[in-house]
Write an enzyme that holds these catalytic residues in place. Structure first.
Site, PDB file in Angstrom:
ATOM      1  N   LYS A  53       2.427  -3.361   7.256  1.00  0.00           N
ATOM      2  CA  LYS A  53       2.611  -3.514   5.806  1.00  0.00           C
ATOM      3  C   LYS A  53       4.049  -3.121   5.434  1.00  0.00           C
ATOM      4  CE  LYS A  53       0.081  -4.587   3.061  1.00  0.00           C
ATOM      5  NZ  LYS A  53      -0.304  -5.929   2.551  1.00  0.00           N
ATOM      6  N   THR A 113       0.820  -1.203   0.000  1.00  0.00           N
ATOM      7  CA  THR A 113       0.000   0.000   0.000  1.00  0.00           C
ATOM      8  C   THR A 113       0.860   1.262   0.000  1.00  0.00           C
ATOM      9  OG1 THR A 113      -1.510   1.270   1.405  1.00  0.00           O
ATOM     10  CG2 THR A 113      -0.114  -0.290   2.525  1.00  0.00           C
ATOM     11  N   ASP A 114       0.297   2.357  -0.487  1.00  0.00           N
ATOM     12  CA  ASP A 114       1.020   3.640  -0.435  1.00  0.00           C
ATOM     13  C   ASP A 114       1.165   4.161   0.994  1.00  0.00           C
ATOM     14  OD1 ASP A 114      -1.638   4.343  -0.028  1.00  0.00           O
ATOM     15  OD2 ASP A 114      -1.745   5.790  -1.681  1.00  0.00           O
ATOM     16  N   GLU A 115       0.380   3.579   1.931  1.00  0.00           N
ATOM     17  CA  GLU A 115       0.430   4.085   3.311  1.00  0.00           C
ATOM     18  C   GLU A 115       1.763   3.836   3.993  1.00  0.00           C
ATOM     19  OE1 GLU A 115      -2.804   3.443   5.838  1.00  0.00           O
ATOM     20  OE2 GLU A 115      -4.281   3.721   4.264  1.00  0.00           O
ATOM     21  N   ARG A 160      -7.302  11.342  -0.675  1.00  0.00           N
ATOM     22  CA  ARG A 160      -6.904   9.997  -1.071  1.00  0.00           C
ATOM     23  C   ARG A 160      -6.848   9.963  -2.597  1.00  0.00           C
ATOM     24  NH1 ARG A 160      -5.592  10.293   3.377  1.00  0.00           N
ATOM     25  NH2 ARG A 160      -5.983   8.886   5.140  1.00  0.00           N
ATOM     26  N   TYR A 212      -1.462  -0.512  11.195  1.00  0.00           N
ATOM     27  CA  TYR A 212      -1.681  -1.197   9.905  1.00  0.00           C
ATOM     28  C   TYR A 212      -0.536  -0.888   8.939  1.00  0.00           C
ATOM     29  CZ  TYR A 212      -3.217  -1.545   5.056  1.00  0.00           C
ATOM     30  OH  TYR A 212      -3.260  -1.803   3.698  1.00  0.00           O
ATOM     31  N   ASN A 226      -5.625   4.113  -2.821  1.00  0.00           N
ATOM     32  CA  ASN A 226      -6.959   3.657  -2.376  1.00  0.00           C
ATOM     33  C   ASN A 226      -7.795   3.085  -3.513  1.00  0.00           C
ATOM     34  OD1 ASN A 226      -6.151   5.552  -0.167  1.00  0.00           O
ATOM     35  ND2 ASN A 226      -8.201   4.999   0.571  1.00  0.00           N
TER      36      ASN A 226
END
Ligand code: NAD
Ligand code: DAU
Length: 338
Positions: free
Chosen positions: A158, A122-124, A218, A154, A183
């Protein structure tokens, strides 16, 4: 490639990927390994189960099971994870178990059987970006060289799993690629997430809920575009490389909610402002130049309004996929003041 293992294939992004490769790769046999947590739903893939698609209910942390399945396939696409930020703030342990320990189990097995591995991330992992300057329009975007700065449990788990994969490539010759996507939206998404929560709230006669002032941005991509990008990486990606996936879809939460209200025939102010998420990242944005120039992939479903309209129709027509869970999800949010 004849047989592929898809972990987490009964969840949102995984189920869309299974539908995509089922249609696009007619000779491919697909084994789904899914623990069926609250987020997994057999209905998401039940139309495909048969000769070409098998569903194995089990845990990616189960070493004998993972080894047995790994020995039967040519490639793995690893989606399985605990995926919701708000849950990770309440109870991080399942995130550590599935996202870190589960990925460790899979990559140990992939090395043992020399199996091609694609890790979905994920980009997070890159943390937050500042809001785009409204006058100049200039604002940085994430690239595959951006530093890792995860904000939530989270995102931290990741990030940890990405780093495990990278080091296994270098130290143990794991044949892996990684992708970090922005997203996703589309059918089969669990009703705890922003877009399906608001759609199903309106369908249930409940007012939508916006965190804080709704300025957080997002970078939305239709999940079918994510699926096609993953397939390109699996086929043409270079071992050891990380590819960022996005569709230039930056929008504030407030603007997304306004569009949902408009498309569903509601007044645009018919929502409640609720407690903000602790540590809420302000903005995500993906620089897609690497995957576009190196692999030639481009998003196809870039009309967000059309994509959202189709997603709303899917939730209207498939209440049996979400209705049973809706009340419990909203009760949990209510307890958190959200
Ligand atoms: P989801 O929560 O809808 O689905 C996750 C699936 O994994 C569920 O079916 C669940 O049962 C399964 N699962 C969880 N733990 C497991 C375990 N220990 N063993 C086997 N199965 C297990 O999540 P999603 O939104 O579909 O996300 C899938 C992947 O894509 C995740 O790795 C996530 O980080 C990544 N991702 C998601 C998005 C997004 O916008 N949803 C964006 C970028 C990346
Ligand atoms: O960026 C990729 C990530 O996108 C994935 O890695 C995650 O698995 C996925 O859940 C998603 O994370 P977000 O936290 O961005 O998604 P979520 O749907 O939870 O929230 C989107 C935005 O909407 C976020 O800024 C919080 C806000 N929000 C969310 C909910 C559930 C609201 O304003 N109201 C809500 O009710």
């Amino acid at each position: 490639m004849k047989r592929i293992l898809v972990t987490g294939g009964a969840g949102f992004v995984g189920a869309n990927f299974v539908h995509y490769i089922f249609e696009a790769q007619k000779d491919l046999h697909i084994i789904i390994l899914d623990k069926m947590t609250y987020a997994g739903n057999k209905k998401n893939v039940s139309d495909l189960l048969g000769d070409r698609v098998q569903l194995v209910i089990g845990d990616i942390c189960d070493v004998p099971l993972v080894n047995k399945l790994m020995s039967r396939v040519d490639a793995v696409v690893h989606f399985a994870a605990e995926s919701h930020n708000d849950n990770s703030l309440e109870d991080p342990l399942p995130f550590v178990e599935s996202n870190i320990w589960g990925t460790y189990t899979l990559i140990q097995s992939a090395v043992k059987y020399n199996t091609r591995f694609h890790h979905i991330s994920t980009d997070e992992v890159f943390g937050e970006l500042p809001l785009r300057n409204p006058i100049s329009g200039v604002g940085d975007k994430f690239t595959s060289n951006s530093p890792y700065r995860p904000s939530s449990p989270y995102a931290a788990t990741k990030a940890s799993s990405d780093l495990l994969v990278r080091s296994w490539v270098r130290s143990f010759g794991l044949q892996a690629t990684i992708s970090n996507c922005s997203n996703n939206y589309g059918p089969y998404q669990y009703v705890e997430k922003f877009i399906p929560r608001q759609i199903t709230n309106i369908l249930s006669g409940v007012r939508p809920k916006l965190y804080g002032d709704g300025r957080n941005v997002r970078d939305w991509i239709h999940t079918w575009d994510h699926s096609a990008a993953i397939w390109s990486i699996l086929k043409y990606g270079k071992i050891g490389e990380t590819y960022l996936i996005g569709a230039d879809g930056e929008m504030s939460n407030r603007d997304v909610l306004t569009l949902i209200l408009k498309l569903m025939g509601q007044p645009v102010d018919a929502f409640d402002v609720v407690a903000n998420r602790p540590g809420h990242d302000m903005r995500y944005a993906i620089d897609v130049s690497k995957i576009q120039s190196e692999l030639g992939w481009k998003p196809q479903y870039t009309n967000f309004e059309n994509g959202l309209r189709n997603t709303i129709e899917w939730y209207q027509e498939n209440a049996d996929c979400w209705h049973a869970d809706k009340y419990a999800v909203e009760s949990r949010y209510r307890q958190r003041g959200q």
